[in-house]
Each structure stands twice: as structure tokens, then as C-alpha cells.
Design an enzyme around this catalytic site. Structure first.
Site, PDB file in Angstrom:
ATOM      1  CG  HIS A 238      -5.591  -1.801  -0.889  1.00 15.80           C
ATOM      2  ND1 HIS A 238      -4.883  -1.429  -2.008  1.00 15.80           N
ATOM      3  CD2 HIS A 238      -4.909  -1.314   0.175  1.00 15.80           C
ATOM      4  CE1 HIS A 238      -3.828  -0.723  -1.637  1.00 15.80           C
ATOM      5  NE2 HIS A 238      -3.820  -0.654  -0.319  1.00 15.80           N
TER       6      HIS A 238
ATOM      7  CB  SER B  34      -0.953  -0.031   1.201  1.00 15.45           C
ATOM      8  OG  SER B  34      -1.919   0.999   1.093  1.00 15.45           O
TER       9      SER B  34
ATOM     10  CG  ASP C 166      -6.250  -2.752  -4.698  1.00 13.05           C
ATOM     11  OD1 ASP C 166      -6.938  -1.810  -4.263  1.00 13.05           O
ATOM     12  OD2 ASP C 166      -5.069  -2.942  -4.377  1.00 13.05           O
TER      13      ASP C 166
END
Length: 480
Positions: free
Chosen positions: A443, A284, A410
Site C-alpha cells: 500500500h 489511500s 495491498d
């Protein structure tokens, strides 16, 4: 009196007891000194004139000193009044800016609500938490996230497998050390080092890892399984960095700690000698930190040599209206994007204090982008800085070879796709390798030890890492 004329002598016409003598004797005495009566009188008038001149000068000096003292006191009073008025003006200007900023935010809310879709959903979520103090909400989401990630799920066949726990598990046992180094502003940056059983953390190649979760939430514990797995499978020393998080530390604190950690490892921080090879990794926003460190190392003459970067679903574009922030197919994706938007706002640097020269009556009512977003040194919004949004970096040429893993569902997968495209264009096809995982994963899946897809992704990344740092020709981009 003639005493002033001949100091130390008795004047003519007086004896030693001060008795007067006759006029003739006095005149004869004066004559005996070679002075006429006219000389005496002229000299007496000269000295009287000098005395008058000095008295006049003294009176003028006293007058000037008094005038200067009064003017100084008056000037001091004026300067004090000016300073007080300046402070009031700056306070009014600041209040005016805050009012303008609030108006712009409200106008933005209305525009987003009228637009509908994802933008309206994000706006409603902002309004929902608008009354919650940032520090309080940050504590809440951190606690909830840690509980969710660290919760044991006995029904999962993978939850009990802790890679590196013994030599029977993945053929390698790990040692873990808690270390730290001195960062900027005398800030101690904690790191957790995972390495093989040889007892020397610097003997193997090193990988510096940056956890994700929007610069606010993640920590060393939430990503322990991921770091431990990478070290066990690749037989590389993994150094997890506990960089400063928002809201306690604003941009660019996280990047500063991240880059200093890379330099610290490269300079022998793990044991007095540099590692044989060096890589960076992150998930991330941690992936964005890894890329930003590579760009910084490339652009600085004294930057460390980095061989490889492992990027798990990197979030690399912090602009509020980036392509990823404007698309969502489900309410869950919209909620996730709203959380990213909140993380960005929490990580944002504070607005600078207004300066007096900024106050302009003609410009007072004209809102600017600086009223809504703090600006960087180059005059652009802070989130366009490559240290915050490395996907906006002008050139990605000569960066280390990259492994990019992301899930199909995602919401920010488009950024991974765009990064891969740019690396192929600017570094060649061998400069990037991608792992496209089918959903539903969303995610952040790679840190979840109970998901088989996470195990598969970590195994692929570890194999890629081992080859990159031990292959016959390391794919790192050497400085010219």
C-alpha cells in the site's frame, strides 16, 4: 379632630389663632355651614374606618411581600441544589459510560486475542501503544514517515528525476504557488498549485488532489513528487489540498475541507474563472475523499461538475470489521492493518456529552454500540457515514469516470476490486478503468519516486486524465 374633614378651612369652634370659642358659637358655626353635629360625627367615623382599612391593606401587603421574598429565596436555593445535583448526575453518568466503554474495549481485546490471526495481532499492537498519548504518537509517526518518504536514495536511477523541473524533463516546466482559501469556521485551508509555464493556473483543466496516509500522517511535502508528476505529464493544473488532519481535527473535518476545495476551484479560485474541466484524485484515504466529493457533488443541486477521478489504492471502508481488516497473509500486512485501525480511531469524532434525559436506571447497565463508537446524526456508527466510508454509499450511479490503480499485495486491494465492480454495474463498463500492479508493492507505492512501478502508474494515470479532460466527449456524468 375635624381638620381632616375640611382641609384648608378652620374648624368650627376655633379662631385663626387656634383659640377655642364657646360651645354655642361652635355649634352655631357648624350650623352656618349646613352641617349638623350628627353629620360631623358620622363623617369622622367614616374617615376613621377608611384609615383602618388602609392600614390593614398595608399590613397585609407587607406580609405578602415578606412571604413572597422568602418563597423566592427558598426557590432559588432549591434550583441551585437541583442544578448541582444534575451536574453530579451527569458526571456520574459520564463516568459510568466511560467505565462501560472501557469494559467493552477490554472485552473486545479479549475476544480478538482469543480469535487469533490478524485480529489478535491488531489487538496486541493496540495494547503496545495504549500508554502512548495520541498526540505524541501522531508526531512520531509523522516524523518517521516524512523522513522515509523524503529520504534521498542515490542508488535509485529514478530518485534524481524530478518531473517538471525543466522543459527538457518531460517537455514541460512547472510553476508552483502556495495559495489558501477561507473554509468553514474561518479556517484557512492551504493549497499548493502546480501548473504550466504560461503563468495562468486557471487556463488549463484542474485536478484537485488529496494526499493519503490515514487522515493523520501525510502532507503536501510527502506527496509533492506525485502531484508534480501528474501536472507535468498531463499538462493539467494540480491543486494539492492540505486539509485538516487528526488528531487535531476529527471527522468530518477532512471531508469538509476537501469538498470546499473542490467548490473553490470550480468557482474560479485559481484565477477568477472556472477551469475548463475539473477532476479529483487521491491516494489511500485521499482516494476516499475524492469519491466522497463526487457523491456530494452529484447529490447537491449546486454541486460542481466533475469529469474524472484518479484513485490510487483507495481506503474506503472504515468499519473496524470490514473485509479488508480481517485478512492478512504476512506480519507486515497485519502491522499495516493495525496502523489503519489506529488511524481510524484517531480520526473518530469525540463522544457527545451525556444528557440528563439519557440517564435511566433500567438502562444503566445495558451497554450499547454508542458506548464503543460515536454515532452519526442518523443513529448509525460514524464510520458508516458515506463521507467516511464512500464504499458504503447506497448508489454510485452517475459518478465521473474513474481510474483505479492498486497493487496485488495491498491488504486493502479488495476495496478497489469491489469499487470497480460496483462502478461497472451502476455506471457501465466505460465508467471505470483499472490498473492492477503486480507486487511486491504493498500500500502506498505510487508516491515513492525510486520505484519504477510508481513511474509507470503515474504515467498511465496522467494519460487517462489528459484524455478525460480534453477528449471530444468528456465522460463526466452531467446532472439531469
Amino acid at each position: 379632630s375635624l381638620w381632616r374633614i375640611l382641609p384648608g378651612r378652620l374648624p368650627c369652634g376655633l379662631n385663626r389663632r387656634g383659640a377655642a370659642v364657646n360651645k354655642a358659637g361652635a355649634l352655631s358655626g357648624c350650623s352656618s355651614l349646613g352641617m349638623s353635629v350628627q353629620d360631623v360625627l358620622e363623617r369622622k367615623g367614616y374617615y376613621d374606618e377608611l384609615v383602618n382599612v388602609f392600614e390593614t391593606i398595608r399590613a397585609k401587603r407587607a406580609f405578602l411581600e415578606k412571604s413572597m421574598r422568602e418563597e423566592y429565596e427558598e426557590r432559588t436555593d432549591v434550583e441551585r441544589d437541583v442544578a448541582a445535583l444534575k451536574a453530579k448526575l451527569i458526571a456520574l453518568h459520564k463516568a459510568m459510560r466511560e467505565t462501560q466503554r472501557t469494559k467493552m474495549v477490554n472485552d473486545t481485546f479479549l475476544t480478538e486475542l482469543q480469535a487469533g490471526g490478524v485480529r489478535a495481532f491488531i489487538a496486541l499492537r493496540k495494547l503496545k501503544f495504549a500508554s502512548v498519548p495520541i498526540a505524541e504518537r501522531a508526531r512520531q509517526v509523522r516524523d518517521e514517515f516524512r523522513e522515509g518518504v523524503l529520504e534521498e536514495r542515490p542508488d535509485s536511477p529514478h530518485a534524481a528525476r524530478k518531473l517538471g523541473s525543466s522543459s527538457e524533463n518531460n517537455h514541460m516546466s512547472l510553476q508552483v504557488k502556495e495559495l489558501s482559501f477561507l473554509g468553514s469556521d474561518d479556517n484557512q485551508v492551504p493549497v499548493r498549485c502546480y501548473f504550466g509555464g504560461g503563468g495562468d493556473a486557471s487556463a488549463a483543466p484542474a485536478l484537485v488532489f488529496f494526499h493519503g496516509e490515514g487522515y493523520v500522517i501525510g502532507d503536501l511535502e510527502t506527496h509533492d513528487w506525485l502531484c508534480r508528476s501528474l501536472a507535468a505529464l498531463s499538462r493539467v493544473t494540480v491543486v494539492a489540498v492540505d486539509y485538516r488532519r487528526a488528531p487535531e481535527a476529527k471527522f468530518p473535518a477532512a471531508f469538509v475541507d476537501a469538498y470546499q476545495a473542490v467548490c473553490w476551484v470550480a468557482q474560479g479560485g485559481l484565477g477568477g474563472r472556472p477551469p475548463r474541466a475539473l477532476g479529483v484524485a487521491g491516494d489511500s484515504n485521499g482516494g476516499a475523499l475524492a469519491i466522497a466529493c463526487c457523491v456530494q457533488a452529484r447529490d447537491r443541486d449546486d454541486g460542481p461538475e466533475i469529469s474524472v477521478q484518479l484513485l490510487f489504492y483507495p481506503w474506503m471502508d472504515l468499519r473496524p470489521e470490514s473485509p479488508a481488516m480481517l485478512q492478512a497473509e504476512t506480519n507486515d500486512q497485519a502491522a499495516f492493518l493495525a496502523d489503519l485501525d489506529w488511524s481510524r480511531s484517531v480520526y473518530a469524532p469525540p463522544f457527545p456529552e451525556p444528557e440528563l434525559r439519557e440517564v435511566d436506571v433500567e438502562e444503566a447497565g445495558a451497554p450499547a454500540v454508542a458506548d464503543l463508537h460515536p454515532l452519526g446524526a442518523d443513529g448509525r456508527p460514524w464510520f458508516e457515514d458515506p463521507r467516511a466510508s464512500p464504499l458504503l454509499t447506497e448508489s454510485l450511479a452517475d459518478l465521473p469516470v474513474a481510474f483505479i490503480a492498486y497493487a496485488a499485495d495491498d491488504p486493502v486491494a479488495c476495496e478497489s476490486v469491489r469499487l470497480a465492480e460496483r462502478l461497472r454495474e451502476e455506471c457501465g463498463h466505460d465508467g471505470v478503468h483499472t490498473l492492477h500492479m503486480q507486487g511486491p508493492l504493498g500500500h502506498g507505492f505510487v508516491k515513492n519516486s525510486d520505484q519504477p512501478q510508481a513511474h509507470a502508474c503515474v504515467a498511465a494515470a496522467a494519460a487517462f486524465l489528459s484524455m478525460a479532460v480534453r477528449g471530444p466527449a468528456s465522460p463526466s456524468r452531467k446532472k439531469a
